[in-house]
Design a protein around this motif. Structure first.
Motif, PDB file in Angstrom:
ATOM      1  N   SER A   1      -1.581  -2.568   0.774  1.00  0.00           N
ATOM      2  CA  SER A   1      -0.269  -2.041   0.374  1.00  0.00           C
ATOM      3  C   SER A   1      -0.101  -0.608   0.865  1.00  0.00           C
ATOM      4  O   SER A   1       0.977  -0.220   1.369  1.00  0.00           O
ATOM      5  CB  SER A   1      -0.134  -2.097  -1.151  1.00  0.00           C
TER       6      SER A   1
ATOM      7  N   GLN B   1       8.809  -0.597  -0.848  1.00  0.00           N
ATOM      8  CA  GLN B   1       8.393  -1.774  -1.635  1.00  0.00           C
ATOM      9  C   GLN B   1       6.868  -1.910  -1.690  1.00  0.00           C
ATOM     10  O   GLN B   1       6.311  -2.416  -2.657  1.00  0.00           O
ATOM     11  CB  GLN B   1       8.999  -3.042  -1.031  1.00  0.00           C
ATOM     12  N   TRP B   2       6.204  -1.421  -0.618  1.00  0.00           N
ATOM     13  CA  TRP B   2       4.736  -1.515  -0.616  1.00  0.00           C
ATOM     14  C   TRP B   2       4.116  -0.583  -1.656  1.00  0.00           C
ATOM     15  O   TRP B   2       3.102  -0.917  -2.278  1.00  0.00           O
ATOM     16  CB  TRP B   2       4.194  -1.184   0.778  1.00  0.00           C
TER      17      TRP B   2
ATOM     18  N   ARG C   1       4.537  -2.327  -4.904  1.00  0.00           N
ATOM     19  CA  ARG C   1       3.506  -3.374  -5.037  1.00  0.00           C
ATOM     20  C   ARG C   1       2.158  -2.749  -5.409  1.00  0.00           C
ATOM     21  O   ARG C   1       1.399  -3.281  -6.223  1.00  0.00           O
ATOM     22  CB  ARG C   1       3.396  -4.131  -3.715  1.00  0.00           C
ATOM     23  N   TYR C   2       1.850  -1.616  -4.821  1.00  0.00           N
ATOM     24  CA  TYR C   2       0.604  -0.894  -5.111  1.00  0.00           C
ATOM     25  C   TYR C   2       0.550  -0.526  -6.594  1.00  0.00           C
ATOM     26  O   TYR C   2      -0.480  -0.706  -7.253  1.00  0.00           O
ATOM     27  CB  TYR C   2       0.545   0.354  -4.230  1.00  0.00           C
TER      28      TYR C   2
ATOM     29  N   MET D   1       0.296  -0.705   4.725  1.00  0.00           N
ATOM     30  CA  MET D   1       1.601  -1.237   5.137  1.00  0.00           C
ATOM     31  C   MET D   1       2.705  -0.236   4.839  1.00  0.00           C
ATOM     32  O   MET D   1       3.676  -0.106   5.609  1.00  0.00           O
ATOM     33  CB  MET D   1       1.867  -2.558   4.413  1.00  0.00           C
ATOM     34  N   ALA D   2       2.563   0.491   3.721  1.00  0.00           N
ATOM     35  CA  ALA D   2       3.562   1.528   3.423  1.00  0.00           C
ATOM     36  C   ALA D   2       3.525   2.618   4.484  1.00  0.00           C
ATOM     37  O   ALA D   2       4.573   3.136   4.921  1.00  0.00           O
ATOM     38  CB  ALA D   2       3.292   2.115   2.037  1.00  0.00           C
TER      39      ALA D   2
END
Length: 415
Positions: free
Chosen positions: A84, A95-96, A99-100, A87-88
Motif C-alpha cells: 500500500s 486510496q492506498w 487502505r494502509y 503503490m501510494a
C-alpha cells in the motif's frame, strides 16, 4: 406354661443369631468399605488426571493452530502495508493510504496476540527488536505518505527504496521470525513435557490398578472366609439350639414325672430353666469358649448361698468345655437346689464345701469334684431317690463318661 415358653424361644434364638452375626460382620464390612473407598478414589484420581492432561493437550493444540494462523496473518498484513505504501508512492493515489490505515491496526493486533503466546525471554529480546523495527518502518512509511500528499512521489519512492527502509524490513522480519520460532519451541517443549506426564500417569495407573486388584482379591478372600465362618457359626447355633431344646425337653419330662402338682412343676421347671439361661449367658459373655469351674460353681450356687460365708469353694484352675458345661452346671444346680430346700443351706448353721482336684492317670487327666454338706438338718429317707439324684446318676456316666458316688449320711449329702 409350655406354650408360654415356646412363644419366647424364637425371640431368644433370634437374639442369639443376631449376636453371632454381628460378631463376624464388623471386619468384612470395614474391608468392603475400604475397598469401595479406595476404588472410588482411584477412579476419581484417574479421571482428574486424564481430564487435566486432556485440557493441557487441547491448550497446546489450540496454541499451535493459533500461532500458525497468526504467522500467516502477520506476513500477509505486512505485505499489504508495504505494498500500500509503495503503490501510494508510485501512483500518488490517496486510496492506498486509506487502505494502509485500515490494515495497520490489524497487524498491530496480530503481533500483540503472537507476543502473548511467547515466553518472557523472547518478549524481552524479540519483541523489543520487532517493535523498534516496526516503529522505524511506520515512521518511514508515514514520511512517504507525507511526501505523496505534497506531490513529491519521487521522494516517496526514494524513501521506500532506501537502504534504511530495507534494513528495517529485514530487522522486522527477523524479529517476527525469532518470536515465531520461540513460540513453536515452547509448544514443542510443552508437548514433550505433557507426553512424559501422560507416560507417568499410565505407569502410575497401571501400578495403582494392580494394587487395587490385589486389594480386592484380599477383600474377596476375607469375604469368603467370613461367609464360611458365618456358615459354621450358623451350624454351631443350630447344633446348640437343638441340644438346648433336647435338654429342655428332657428336663420337662423328668420334672413332670417327679412333680406331684402343677405348682410344684412350675416352680421346679422355672428354676431349672433359669439355671440353663444363666449358663447360656455366661457362655455368651465368655465368647462361647470354655468356662472356669470356679465360675460355674458360683453361677450354680449363687442364688442360694447369700453372702457366701456358708459356702466354701476350692480347687485348681480348671476349664469346662462347652460340650460338658451344661451337664456339670445342671448337676451342680440340682445339688444346690436340694441343699436350699432340704439340706445344709435350708438352715442358718449349715455349710457346703465344694472342692475338686485333677489327677493324671493312664486314660488321661480326670476331674474329681466333691460336694459335702454339713451342719444341716438330718437327711430324710425321701431325699434319697428324688429327681436330682436320678438326673446326676444318669447324666454324669452317660454324658460326661464319669462315675458318681452319691451318699446320704445324716450329717449331710455327699456327692
Amino acid at each position: 406354661m409350655k406354650r408360654r415358653f415356646r412363644s419366647r424361644l424364637p425371640a431368644v434364638l433370634s437374639a442369639r443369631a443376631s449376636a453371632l452375626s454381628g460378631a463376624f460382620d464388623a471386619s468384612p464390612v470395614r474391608a468392603l468399605t475400604a475397598g469401595v473407598l479406595i476404588t472410588v478414589l482411584f477412579f476419581f484420581w484417574a479421571g482428574w488426571a486424564l481430564w487435566s492432561s486432556n485440557v493441557a493437550l487441547v491448550r497446546i493444540g489450540r496454541d499451535d493452530l493459533r500461532i500458525e494462523q497468526l504467522g500467516g496473518t502477520i506476513v500477509h498484513l505486512d505485505e499489504v502495508l508495504t505494498m500500500s505504501a509503495r503503490m501510494a508512492a508510485a501512483t500518488g493515489d490517496p486510496q492506498w493510504e486509506q487502505r494502509y490505515r485500515i490494515f495497520e491496526p490489524e497487524l498491530e493486533a496480530a503481533i500483540a496476540a503472537a507476543m502473548s503466546l511467547a515466553p518472557e525471554s523472547v518478549i524481552e529480546s524479540g519483541a523489543t527488536r520487532t517493535d523498534r523495527a516496526n516503529k522505524a518502518l511506520v515512521a518511514l512509511e508515514n514520511r512517504a505518505f507525507h511526501l505523496v500528499q505534497r506531490g513529491d512521489t519521487e521522494g516517496a519512492v526514494r524513501v521506500l527504496s532506501s537502504d534504511t527502509y530495507a534494513a528495517q524490513k529485514k530487522s522486522y522480519a527477523a524479529g517476527v521470525d525469532e518470536t515465531m520460532r520461540a513460540i513453536r519451541r515452547r509448544i514443542e517443549t510443552d508437548l514433550s513435557a505433557q507426553s512424559r506426564v501422560l507416560l507417568g500417569l499410565l505407569v502410575a495407573a497401571a501400578l495403582s490398578l494392580s494394587l487395587l486388584l490385589l486389594a480386592w482379591f484380599a477383600v474377596l478372600r476375607l469375604l469368603r472366609r467370613h461367609l464360611a465362618t458365618l456358615r459354621r457359626a450358623q451350624d454351631e447355633l443350630d447344633h446348640r439350639v437343638n441340644n438346648t431344646l433336647a435338654a429342655v425337653q428332657s428336663i420337662a419330662d423328668l420334672t413332670v414325672a417327679a412333680s406331684s402338682s402343677l405348682d410344684e412343676f412350675d416352680e421346679t421347671f422355672r428354676g431349672r430353666l433359669s439355671a440353663l439361661a444363666r449358663m447360656h449367658s455366661a457362655m455368651k459373655n465368655n465368647d462361647w469358649s470354655a468356662l472356669g469351674l470356679h465360675e460355674l460353681v458360683e453361677l450354680s450356687i449363687g442364688p442360694y448361698h447369700g453372702n457366701g460365708e456358708r459356702v466354701s469353694i476350692s480347687g485348681e484352675a480348671v476349664e469346662i468345655e462347652l460340650a460338658s458345661l451344661r451337664s456339670v452346671g445342671l448337676s451342680l444346680h440340682e445339688l444346690a437346689t436340694n441343699a436350699a430346700k432340704y439340706g445344709a443351706l435350708s438352715t442358718v448353721s449349715g455349710t457346703v464345701d465344694v472342692s475338686w482336684r485333677v489327677d493324671a492317670g493312664v486314660e488321661g487327666r480326670r476331674l474329681h469334684l466333691t460336694w459335702t454338706e454339713s451342719d444341716g438338718p438330718p437327711v430324710a429317707e425321701s431325699r434319697r431317690c428324688g429327681f436330682g439324684s436320678r438326673f446326676i446318676e444318669q447324666t454324669v456316666p452317660y454324658e460326661l463318661g464319669g462315675d458318681v458316688r452319691l451318699s446320704f449320711p445324716e450329717t449331710g449329702v455327699r456327692c
